[in-house]
Design a protein around this motif. Structure first.
Motif, PDB file in Angstrom:
ATOM      1  N   ILE A  85     -10.502  22.468 -21.243  1.00 26.18           N
ATOM      2  CA  ILE A  85      -9.227  22.825 -20.603  1.00 26.18           C
ATOM      3  C   ILE A  85      -9.473  23.438 -19.238  1.00 26.18           C
ATOM      4  N   HIS A  86     -10.487  24.316 -19.151  1.00 30.34           N
ATOM      5  CA  HIS A  86     -10.795  24.951 -17.869  1.00 30.34           C
ATOM      6  C   HIS A  86     -11.250  23.928 -16.838  1.00 30.34           C
ATOM      7  N   THR A  87     -12.063  22.974 -17.256  1.00 30.88           N
ATOM      8  CA  THR A  87     -12.570  21.962 -16.324  1.00 30.88           C
ATOM      9  C   THR A  87     -11.443  21.085 -15.793  1.00 30.88           C
ATOM     10  N   ILE A  88     -10.588  20.615 -16.689  1.00 31.92           N
ATOM     11  CA  ILE A  88      -9.466  19.766 -16.254  1.00 31.92           C
ATOM     12  C   ILE A  88      -8.536  20.550 -15.342  1.00 31.92           C
ATOM     13  N   GLU A  89      -8.245  21.797 -15.720  1.00 33.63           N
ATOM     14  CA  GLU A  89      -7.350  22.611 -14.901  1.00 33.63           C
ATOM     15  C   GLU A  89      -7.938  22.871 -13.520  1.00 33.63           C
ATOM     16  N   TYR A  90      -9.243  23.130 -13.469  1.00 32.42           N
ATOM     17  CA  TYR A  90      -9.850  23.443 -12.171  1.00 32.42           C
ATOM     18  C   TYR A  90      -9.925  22.222 -11.267  1.00 32.42           C
ATOM     19  N   CYS A  91     -10.385  21.097 -11.815  1.00 32.01           N
ATOM     20  CA  CYS A  91     -10.549  19.893 -10.981  1.00 32.01           C
ATOM     21  C   CYS A  91      -9.209  19.384 -10.464  1.00 32.01           C
ATOM     22  N   LEU A  92      -8.214  19.324 -11.336  1.00 36.02           N
ATOM     23  CA  LEU A  92      -6.894  18.910 -10.876  1.00 36.02           C
ATOM     24  C   LEU A  92      -6.263  19.976  -9.987  1.00 36.02           C
ATOM     25  N   GLY A  93      -6.568  21.248 -10.296  1.00 33.10           N
ATOM     26  CA  GLY A  93      -6.007  22.327  -9.492  1.00 33.10           C
ATOM     27  C   GLY A  93      -6.531  22.351  -8.081  1.00 33.10           C
ATOM     28  N   CYS A  94      -7.778  21.919  -7.875  1.00 29.78           N
ATOM     29  CA  CYS A  94      -8.301  21.869  -6.504  1.00 29.78           C
ATOM     30  C   CYS A  94      -7.461  20.938  -5.637  1.00 29.78           C
ATOM     31  N   VAL A  95      -7.011  19.830  -6.210  1.00 27.78           N
ATOM     32  CA  VAL A  95      -6.171  18.892  -5.453  1.00 27.78           C
ATOM     33  C   VAL A  95      -4.770  19.468  -5.262  1.00 27.78           C
ATOM     34  N   SER A  96      -4.150  19.901  -6.361  1.00 28.93           N
ATOM     35  CA  SER A  96      -2.774  20.383  -6.273  1.00 28.93           C
ATOM     36  C   SER A  96      -2.679  21.698  -5.505  1.00 28.93           C
ATOM     37  N   ASN A  97      -3.678  22.562  -5.664  1.00 28.23           N
ATOM     38  CA  ASN A  97      -3.641  23.828  -4.937  1.00 28.23           C
ATOM     39  C   ASN A  97      -3.820  23.635  -3.442  1.00 28.23           C
ATOM     40  N   THR A  98      -4.666  22.687  -3.060  1.00 31.61           N
ATOM     41  CA  THR A  98      -4.813  22.392  -1.630  1.00 31.61           C
ATOM     42  C   THR A  98      -3.502  21.894  -1.050  1.00 31.61           C
ATOM     43  N   ALA A  99      -2.835  21.012  -1.784  1.00 34.10           N
ATOM     44  CA  ALA A  99      -1.529  20.541  -1.316  1.00 34.10           C
ATOM     45  C   ALA A  99      -0.501  21.662  -1.328  1.00 34.10           C
ATOM     46  N   SER A 100      -0.666  22.614  -2.242  1.00 29.88           N
ATOM     47  CA  SER A 100       0.291  23.712  -2.330  1.00 29.88           C
ATOM     48  C   SER A 100       0.245  24.598  -1.087  1.00 29.88           C
ATOM     49  N   TYR A 101      -0.917  24.694  -0.448  1.00 29.60           N
ATOM     50  CA  TYR A 101      -1.011  25.514   0.761  1.00 29.60           C
ATOM     51  C   TYR A 101      -0.273  24.890   1.942  1.00 29.60           C
ATOM     52  N   LEU A 102       0.150  23.639   1.810  1.00 28.72           N
ATOM     53  CA  LEU A 102       0.957  23.041   2.878  1.00 28.72           C
ATOM     54  C   LEU A 102       2.319  23.706   3.000  1.00 28.72           C
ATOM     55  N   ARG A 103       2.688  24.537   2.026  1.00 29.40           N
ATOM     56  CA  ARG A 103       3.934  25.295   2.150  1.00 29.40           C
ATOM     57  C   ARG A 103       3.855  26.255   3.340  1.00 29.40           C
TER      58      ARG A 103
END
Length: 856
Positions: free
Chosen positions: A729-747
């Motif tokens: 769960i941690h691995t999936i959350e982190y790897c997908l989160g790197c993509v979504s979190n980077t896009a989230s900073y576009l706010r």
């Protein structure tokens, strides 16, 4: 700083309190607020504990004090101001306080009841006077002069003889009766209909409204009332009329049979009303004197009873030893405060005169200690932001010190405006300068309290917004030309022809022409961009790349902070099996994106900017392995990109399988050696050495199996399936989160542009209209225009946009930053402190906080 970064080191201690000095020792601890007590009698009902009777006495005193405070507030008597912090009364003095309160309650009760009785009597006499005055001519005056009088056909003789009174009716032999009184105005219509329906018309109702407002004896509010006179035929009808009057809560008064009797009654009422006014005035003066005397001591009593009740509550948490001469309490206490705790117990023993002193003893435990992070008035607001996400686990890294800088900075990136930031900073500075003002601190307005508690956050956000406003060169949507623009139009006339200037509305400046661009603006964006038509395109590119760079740096910093947790909890294997794969995955993909952005800024100038490749295309081709399809950004780009992708891909299985497999080998792979906390090996048959190591670790506060399950003993059976599921769960959350979190900073980019565009729209649609008027009335017209501009600026751009930027900055810290290293699954340290105890009087608005606060 160390306490703010990681929290205080805590320990579990036993307090041995002598029965005679326990009360004074607990009192000293309550004043200092050092320890958190544990319940040693969890199976005992609250009503079966030793000091239940004392607590009931305290509750009875609280009831009396609440009655006194309500009476004082009703009399509009102000309580004496000033910080009052009396000590808790000794048990032998409790009965004297109880007797004073009971005596005061009885006295106030008697005076209040007498006052209410006098007021009720005065109201009845006043109503009786109004009734006699208004009903004087109800029967005697003519039908033409009384439009409100209701007359029915059952008594036709009344229309012929307008001067007929009660005695003349008696002479005619008519069994006619009268009922008079007062009724509320809202009930008169229903009352009239009911009389007609029930009495079949054998009544005559006359009524008139009283000019003055009369006090309602039940609610105490002034109400309008109506005087009525009912003439009825027959005794049975009279009984029905009386029942109807009772149903409608009418106040009935005897109706005089003659004018002489009426005059005598009115004269007697006038005398009695004057006497009642005199007695009532003296009663009110005496009542006020009693309340003033009570108000001088009531605040002290409230605090004393509050402390006394809290002490007995804590004593109920303690247990007795086998001799019943000593109380034993278990407390959580900061290790650095152990000497202060000992001194407090010594002081309590000295005050009680005990021959045997109380003492403290540290004990080892496997339980997870609560988290204590010491803050001051500046750091408390930022710590509350972190605690709203979750209280930190014991001794893990606290994000609050870094939030002090990163939170207002990310807010300012979205709120960057010099003028708006200056207004916000001045507002925050005003609250900081007047932070000790009682009127600002002790209000019941929750919205204002929220702003006031975050005054230092508002001040920091305003200062950082001033800085980013200078970088954006934006002040109320206008640029400031402080240092002079680096662009020159004059040099372009070497290229432009007269036909170009006359035939085109828009002309472009070419930086490749000599002397057109003389260098960058010293601070922020060049002011000439405020005049350019492609300003939005330029700022779009600049702010979008800036948001990505800030986001990658922020997330990388969060991942790096996790190393402090791994090292502190002695889990070095997490450095190689968790931290390193996470950092490589993030930097090999998105760190490389930041490298390409910076490289393109530095290498490509205005001369070859048209030939610069697209970073987005290169980043997409990096995953598709199609580096030869487009022009490379630099030599050897394809090979480096393939290498980085391979490293990022191989870091995923390491992150997924490394930690579970290593822990499985750790617990099951070595038969002769037992592992303790991952790196220290002791022999399985060395139980004494293992116990000593664990006891030492308990005192250090490092007996944790993991951040997510801190406090669990390592002797628990290892479950490979649970560990594997958790890591997956941690691995999936982190790897997908790197993509979504980077896009989230576009706010950061989106809200910054939205704020700038709203500011520009507000200027062009409001201020520009007033500034364009060149008539003599333009100055007068500019005043309301500026007022409207100021109101809209504060309400929309400062409050609404500020709240929006605040919430987005909050989300970036909670989701994108803190989840890289912060679990937030701890329990907050709740010390036994008198000033932190809730009070029902303060919640009801009867009192405000007034004594010293515990400093945590």
């Amino acid at each position: 700083m160390s306490s703010l970064l990681r929290g205080e080191e805590m320990c579990l201690a036993q307090l041995f309190l002598q029965s005679g000095s326990a009360y004074d020792c607990i009192n000293e601890l309550g004043e200092l607020g050092l320890v958190e007590f544990r319940d040693l009698n969890p199976s005992v009902n609250a009503f079966q504990r030793k000091h239940v009777s004392e607590i009931k006495k305290c509750e009875e005193m609280e009831r009396i004090l609440g009655y006194l405070l309500r009476e004082v507030k009703k009399a509009d008597i102000t309580l004496p101001e000033g910080d009052v912090n009396p000590v808790a009364p000794l048990p032998k003095h409790v009965m004297s306080i109880m007797e004073q309160l009971q005596r005061l309650e009885v006295e106030l009760g008697e005076v209040t009841r007498n006052k209410e009785k006098l007021q009720r009597n005065l109201l009845e006499l006043t109503e009786y006077t109004h009734m006699l005055r208004i009903t004087r001519n109800f029967v005697q005056r003519s039908a033409e002069r009384e439009p409100l009088q209701v007359q029915y056909e059952e008594f036709p003789f009344l229309e012929k003889d307008t001067m007929m009174d009660y005695s003349s009716m008696q002479r005619l032999g008519a069994k006619l009766g009268f009922i008079s009184g007062l009724i509320q105005r809202v009930k008169i219509e229903a009352f009239e209909r009911m009389l007609w329906r029930v009495c079949k018309g054998y009544t005559i109702l006359s009524y008139a409204e009283v000019e003055d407002y009369l006090e309602d004896p039940d609610s105490g509010e002034p109400t309008k009332k109506v005087v009525f006179l009912i003439s009825y035929w027959g005794d049975q009808i009279g009984q029905k009329v009386k029942k109807i009057c009772d149903c409608y809560h009418c106040h009935l008064y005897p109706y005089p049979s003659s004018n002489e009797e009426r005059n005598d009654v009115v004269e007697g009422l006038r005398t009695r009303i004057q006497d009642l006014h005199t007695v009532l005035h003296r009663t009110e003066d005496y009542l006020r004197q009693v309340l003033i005397k009570a108000s001088e001591s009531v605040y002290t009593w409230v605090i004393q009873v509050k402390k006394m009740k809290a002490i007995y509550y804590i004593l109920n948490l303690c247990s007795f030893d086998v001799t019943n001469k000593c109380l034993i309490a278990e407390v959580w206490c900061p290790v650095n405060d152990i000497p202060t705790l000992r001194r407090a117990l010594e002081e309590g023993s000295r005050k009680s005169g005990a021959t045997v002193p109380s003492f403290v003893n540290r004990i080892p435990t496997n339980d997870t200690p609560p988290t204590l992070i010491r803050t001051n008035k500046f750091t408390s607001g930022f710590q509350n932001i972190v605690d709203a996400y979750g209280v930190g686990s014991y001794r893990e890294v606290n994000p609050a010190p870094f939030t002090i800088i990163t939170f207002p900075f990310l807010f300012a990136v979205m709120f960057g405006d010099l003028g708006h930031g200056l207004i916000m900073a001045l507002f925050g500075l005003w609250m900081v300068l007047y932070e000790n003002n009682r009127k600002l601190k002790n209000t019941r307005n929750e919205i204002w309290n929220t702003f006031f508690e975050g005054r230092y956050i508002i001040l920091m956000m305003g200062l950082f917004s001033v800085y980013t406003g200078l970088i954006y060169n934006d002040c109320f949507s206008k640029s400031l030309n402080i240092f002079g623009s680096g662009w020159s139009v004059k040099a372009m006339f070497q290229v432009w022809k007269e036909s170009d200037v006359r035939g085109n509305r828009l002309l472009s400046l070419d930086p490749n022409v000599t002397n057109v661009f003389n260098g960058p603006y010293p601070l922020g964006i060049d002011p000439i961009w405020n005049l350019a038509t492609n300003r939005l395109t330029f700022l779009n590119s600049y702010k979008m790349k800036m948001s990505v760079i800030l986001g990658i740096i922020h997330m990388s910093f969060g991942v790096i902070l996790s190393t402090y947790n791994h090292l502190h909890f002695r889990k070095k294997y997490n450095l190689y099996l968790v931290f390193l794969p996470e950092l490589l995955f993030l930097l090999c993909l998105f760190g490389y994106l930041v490298f390409m952005i910076v490289y393109k800024w530095l290498v490509f100038s205005a001369k070859d900017s048209r030939d610069a490749p697209s970073i987005l295309i290169h980043f997409i081709n990096m995953f598709l392995m199609q580096g030869d399809a487009v022009q490379p950004l630099y030599p050897g780009q394809t090979g480096l990109q393939v290498f980085l992708v391979v490293i990022a891909v191989f870091s995923v299985p390491v992150l997924l399988l490394g930690k579970p497999v290593y822990l499985y080998w750790l617990h099951n792979g070595s038969h002769r050696l037992g592992m303790y906390r991952g790196y220290e090996r002791v022999r399985r048959n060395s139980e004494e050495e293992l116990y000593l190591m664990r006891a030492h670790d308990m005192e250090e506060g490092s007996s944790h199996s993991d951040l997510s399950s801190s406090g669990e003993c390592q002797t628990e059976e290892f479950n490979f399936a649970d560990e594997m599921l958790h890591q997956a769960i941690h691995t999936i959350e982190y790897c997908l989160g790197c993509v979504s979190n980077t896009a989230s900073y576009l706010r950061l980019w989106a809200l910054s542009l939205a704020h700038a565009q709203l500011s520009e729209v507000l200027w062009s649609m409001v201020m520009r209209v007033g500034l364009r008027m060149d008539t003599q009335l333009g100055v007068l017209f500019l005043v309301p225009v500026f007022g409207l501009f100021a109101v809209l600026t504060v309400s929309i751009l400062l409050v609404m946009e500020g709240l929006s930027a605040f919430l987005h900055a909050l989300r970036l810290h909670w989701v994108e930053f803190q989840n890289k290293f912060y679990s937030g699954t701890g329990v907050k340290f709740s010390p036994f402190c008198f000033s932190l105890l809730p009070s029902s009087f303060e919640q009801d608005g009867l009192l405000v906080e007034g004594f010293a606060q515990c400093t945590f």
